[in-house]
Structure formats: structure tokens, C-alpha cells
Design an enzyme around this catalytic site. Structure first.
Site, short mmCIF file in Angstrom:
data_model
loop_
_atom_site.label_atom_id
_atom_site.label_comp_id
_atom_site.label_asym_id
_atom_site.label_seq_id
_atom_site.Cartn_x
_atom_site.Cartn_y
_atom_site.Cartn_z
N LYS A 1 25.15 1.35 108.79
CA LYS A 1 23.75 1.06 108.37
C LYS A 1 23.47 0.11 107.09
CE LYS A 1 21.46 5.40 109.72
NZ LYS A 1 21.07 6.47 109.36
N ASP B 1 14.21 5.63 109.15
CA ASP B 1 14.48 6.90 108.69
C ASP B 1 13.58 7.36 107.55
OD1 ASP B 1 16.87 7.20 110.17
OD2 ASP B 1 18.13 6.21 108.41
P1 ATR Z 1 24.96 8.37 105.32
O1 ATR Z 1 25.01 6.96 105.39
O2 ATR Z 1 25.08 8.89 106.38
O3 ATR Z 1 24.37 9.25 104.35
P2 ATR Z 1 27.65 8.27 103.92
O4 ATR Z 1 27.28 6.97 103.34
O5 ATR Z 1 29.13 8.31 104.43
O6 ATR Z 1 26.86 8.58 105.09
O7 ATR Z 1 27.57 9.10 102.82
C1 ATR Z 1 27.86 10.35 103.06
C2 ATR Z 1 27.67 11.21 101.78
O8 ATR Z 1 27.98 12.70 102.01
C3 ATR Z 1 28.09 11.03 100.41
O9 ATR Z 1 27.29 11.23 99.45
C4 ATR Z 1 29.45 11.69 100.15
O10 ATR Z 1 29.75 11.98 99.03
P3 ATR Z 1 30.78 10.85 98.21
O11 ATR Z 1 29.57 9.65 97.74
O12 ATR Z 1 31.26 11.31 97.08
O13 ATR Z 1 31.71 10.19 99.33
C5 ATR Z 1 28.88 12.96 100.93
N1 ATR Z 1 29.96 13.78 101.42
C6 ATR Z 1 30.73 13.96 102.55
N2 ATR Z 1 31.41 14.95 102.73
C7 ATR Z 1 31.39 15.47 101.22
C8 ATR Z 1 32.05 16.63 100.81
N3 ATR Z 1 33.13 17.31 101.65
N4 ATR Z 1 31.88 17.28 99.72
C9 ATR Z 1 30.94 16.58 98.76
N5 ATR Z 1 29.98 15.47 99.29
C10 ATR Z 1 30.60 14.86 100.62
#
Ligand code: ATR
Length: 276
Positions: A66, A102
Site C-alpha cells: 500500500k 479505505d
Molecule cells: P497494514 O498496512 O495492514 O496496517 P502493517 O503495515 O504490516 O499492515 O502493520 C501491521 C501493524 O500490526 C503494525 O502496527 C504492527 O506493529 P509494528 O509496527 O510494531 O510492527 C502490528 N502488529 C502485527 N503483529 C503484531 C503483534 N504480534 N503484536 C503487536 N503488534 C503487531
């Protein structure tokens, strides 16, 4: 001639967008097909060239492309630029323009349930692309105060700066309170986990999740005793409705799209073991 549309992302095998858009094409008797294309991070440039070469008319963009797709587009709509994420690309005579639907999806999901955002305090969990669109929507909706919590604090701080909202450390999430809480991480996807417990959710009136597999995530289950809940398919549906308008210039058959989404998610739930 049939027009071709599709979605690029990774993983893509459980995407419900093909069912949603193909149902809409069928209902309106539009000669078009929508496919799913798994595109790895390192192949994005070639995939975008492929959109032009194959004359694909419109593309939905999902994780993890994205933000990274920006540099390969000819033009980006000012709102998508402000949000910092593109979820829709339109191919007009070989020129590719990026949009973001979105944020409208989030606003419509609230509007449809007649839930007021104006003057509310909103807590957002996560700082990825989805969060950016959600924050933009909450600001448009007139939220009084927005806080974002993220595992990686720097990412929350970047959002804080970009949108003029408060960034909070992950460790303080148990202390969160407000009117509306939105789960915008992948926590709960195909498992039985929630970033917060019931004691936190009790302090809110509305809880929304962006995860829709399972449809009743642990987060929503913990919330539903005390809060009005909005499940993850609502944002998917309404962003798709706006996307369909961009793809075809026609009003989308919402009810048919909604029906197929809920049917398809039930089927997927039957196929996957969530460890519940
Ligand atoms: P999207 O574009 O769909 O929002 P992304 O950019 O990969 O996807 O973002 C995923 C979000 O989920 C992030 O805020 C991520 O936290 P980090 O910035 O610390 O990576 C969060 N996330 C994913 N798995 C997680 C977990 N197990 N615990 C806490 N946060 C998580």
C-alpha cells in the site's frame, strides 16, 4: 470484450475481494472479471509494469504494497498522498493513478450503524497502512481526541507527527480509555489472540476490528458484552463499494456484496482451525 480487474498483495489466497467484485459485476451485468495476483514485495515493480502491459483496468492493493507502490505510479490522488497509502489503482489509457478508499470505508461503516464519531475520544491500536486510513477517517468524522498505540513506538510517533495525534507506548495499552477503540493490527488473524483484555474494553462504548478471519475475533468477543461492535468485514465492504465506483463509474450493489462476503467468510472459517 471483458475488462480485467484484480488484487495484488501477499498473502492473497484468502482474499474475499474477488468474490465481492465478481458478484457486483454479475449483478449489474458488467462484462468484467476480477482476479487475485500474489505479488511478492520484490516483484512489485514488474507487477505494476504488468498492469500496463496487460491493460488491467483497475487494481486493489493490499498488504504489503500500500505504501511502496507510490513510486511506480504516474499520479496519486491528494487524499491518498495525505494518508500515505494507496489501496486502489486506476489505469486510464496506460496512466496509473492511485487512490485510497479505505478511509471512506471506515466512515461508511460507522455511518451505516449510526455511530457518531464527532467529539468522541478514539483509541487506535497499530500504526500500519490501515491505521493511517482510519486516523484520517476519524479526523474527518470530527473525533475530539485520537491516541495511537503501537508495539514499535517510533512508528506510532511518526503517525503522531503526520496527523497531529498522540502516540503512546504499547506498555500503556492496559490503561487506555475513551469512547471508541479500533484494533488495526493483524493480531487475532487466524488465531485466538487479542491485544487487550476485557478490563480495557469495558472502558469503551464502541469496538471495531479490521481482522475478519475469524469474524468474531477474540477482541470482538471480549468487547461485545459492553460495547457496540463493528466487525472487520464492514471496512472491507465499504472500501470495496467505493472502489467499485472508481472501477466502473456505477453505484455498487451493496447488499449483494455484503451477502457474499459474510457467506465466504463462513466457508473460510469452516476450513481453518483457529485454535479456539
Ligand atoms: P497494514 O498496512 O495492514 O496496517 P502493517 O503495515 O504490516 O499492515 O502493520 C501491521 C501493524 O500490526 C503494525 O502496527 C504492527 O506493529 P509494528 O509496527 O510494531 O510492527 C502490528 N502488529 C502485527 N503483529 C503484531 C503483534 N504480534 N503484536 C503487536 N503488534 C503487531
Amino acid at each position: 470484450m471483458y475488462k480485467t480487474f484484480g488484487i495484488i498483495g501477499d498473502p492473497i489466497s484468502h482474499s474475499l475481494s474477488p468474490s465481492m467484485h465478481n458478484t457486483a459485476f454479475r449483478e449489474l451485468k458488467i462484462k468484467a472479471v476480477y482476479g487475485a495476483f500474489e505479488v511478492k514485495r520484490e516483484n512489485l515493480k514488474e507487477a505494476v509494469e504488468g498492469i500496463r502491459a496487460l491493460n488491467i483496468k483497475g487494481i486493489s492493493v493490499t498488504i504489503p504494497h500500500k505504501s511502496s507502490i507510490f513510486e511506480f505510479l504516474d499520479e496519486v490522488d491528494p487524499i491518498a498522498l495525505e494518508i500515505g497509502a494507496v489501496n486502489t489503482v486506476i489505469n486510464k489509457d496506460g496512466k496509473l493513478k492511485g487512490y485510497n478508499t479505505d478511509w471512506i470505508g471506515v466512515l461508511k461503516a460507522f455511518e451505516n450503524r449510526r455511530i457518531d464519531i464527532k467529539e468522541r475520544k478514539v483509541v487506535i491500536i497499530g500504526a500500519g497502512g490501515a491505521s493511517r486510513a482510519i486516523i484520517y477517517a476519524m479526523k474527518k468524522g470530527g473525533a475530539k481526541e485520537i491516541e495511537v498505540y503501537n508495539r514499535t513506538l517510533e512508528k506510532a510517533q511518526k503517525l503522531g507527527e503526520d496527523f497531529g495525534i498522540l502516540a503512546k507506548p504499547w506498555e500503556e495499552l492496559p490503561l487506555a480509555q475513551g469512547d471508541i477503540i479500533i484494533q488495526a493490527t493483524s493480531i487475532g488473524l487466524k488465531n485466538n489472540e487479542s491485544p487487550v483484555g476485557e478490563e480495557v474494553l469495558k472502558k469503551f462504548k464502541v469496538a471495531m476490528d479490521i481482522v475478519y478471519l475469524p469474524l468474531r475475533t477474540k477482541f470482538l468477543k471480549l468487547a461485545e458484552r459492553n460495547c457496540e461492535i463493528i466487525d472487520g468485514l464492514q471496512m472491507l465492504l465499504y472500501q470495496g463499494v467505493e472502489q467499485f465506483k472508481l472501477f466502473t463509474g456505477r453505484e455498487a450493489p451493496i447488499k449483494f456484496m455484503e451477502k457474499v462476503l459474510y457467506e465466504e467468510v463462513k466457508k473460510l472459517e469452516g476450513e481453518i482451525n483457529f485454535g479456539i
